[in-house]
Design a protein around this motif. Structure first.
Motif, short mmCIF file in Angstrom:
data_model
loop_
_atom_site.label_atom_id
_atom_site.label_comp_id
_atom_site.label_asym_id
_atom_site.label_seq_id
_atom_site.Cartn_x
_atom_site.Cartn_y
_atom_site.Cartn_z
N SER A 2 3.00 -27.52 22.01
CA SER A 2 2.76 -28.49 21.29
C SER A 2 3.76 -29.33 21.20
CB SER A 2 2.31 -27.88 19.73
OG SER A 2 3.45 -27.29 18.98
N GLU A 60 -0.64 -16.20 19.48
CA GLU A 60 -1.09 -17.37 20.27
C GLU A 60 -1.02 -18.55 19.22
OE1 GLU A 60 -1.37 -18.04 23.55
OE2 GLU A 60 -1.00 -16.00 23.59
N GLU A 61 -1.54 -18.51 17.95
CA GLU A 61 -1.20 -19.52 17.03
C GLU A 61 -0.01 -19.93 16.80
OE1 GLU A 61 -3.59 -17.94 13.90
OE2 GLU A 61 -5.56 -18.18 15.20
N GLU A 64 1.42 -21.84 19.47
CA GLU A 64 0.96 -23.23 19.49
C GLU A 64 1.98 -24.05 18.40
OE1 GLU A 64 -3.36 -23.37 18.45
OE2 GLU A 64 -3.59 -22.02 20.23
N HIS A 65 2.36 -23.51 17.40
CA HIS A 65 2.87 -24.13 16.56
C HIS A 65 4.61 -24.30 16.53
CE1 HIS A 65 -0.26 -24.71 14.17
NE2 HIS A 65 -0.59 -23.49 13.87
#
Length: 106
Positions: A2, A60-61, A64-65
């Motif tokens: 990201s 995974e989240e 992403e952050h």
């Protein structure tokens, strides 16, 4: 991965308790694979809602952050990024500040 703009828009307050707890475990244990992370969380939680697949989704989240880096071909260990450390530090400061406020929330 990201962009910094995306990760700046998400704070730990926007994530679930399980997300924050996984980051906390990493801050306390250092780099870890998903198995020990799962074990630490299932030891902490009294219900059986945290299965291995859920841990993988949470990881995974968090990737992403930009709170933990993605896997590379030569390692499956997860660790906090600088963004992850700053976010945990800011959360701890917030908790310490609101904990001392008498009469409720700020």
């Amino acid at each position: 991965m990201s962009s910094s703009t995306e990760s700046d828009d998400i704070s730990l307050a926007d994530l679930s308790t399980t997300h924050r707890d996984l980051l906390w475990v990493l801050s306390q244990t250092g780099p870890s694979e998903s198995g020990p992370l799962h074990h630490a969380l299932t030891d902490y939680y009294t219900d059986d809602d945290v299965d291995q697949a859920r841990i993988c989704d949470i990881v995974e989240e968090l990737i992403e952050h930009d709170y933990i880096p993605g896997q590379t071909h030569d390692t499956t260990e997860y660790r906090l990024t600088e963004s992850g450390r700053r976010a945990l530090s800011a959360r701890q400061a917030w908790q310490a500040g609101t904990h001392n406020v008498s009469g409720g929330h700020e």
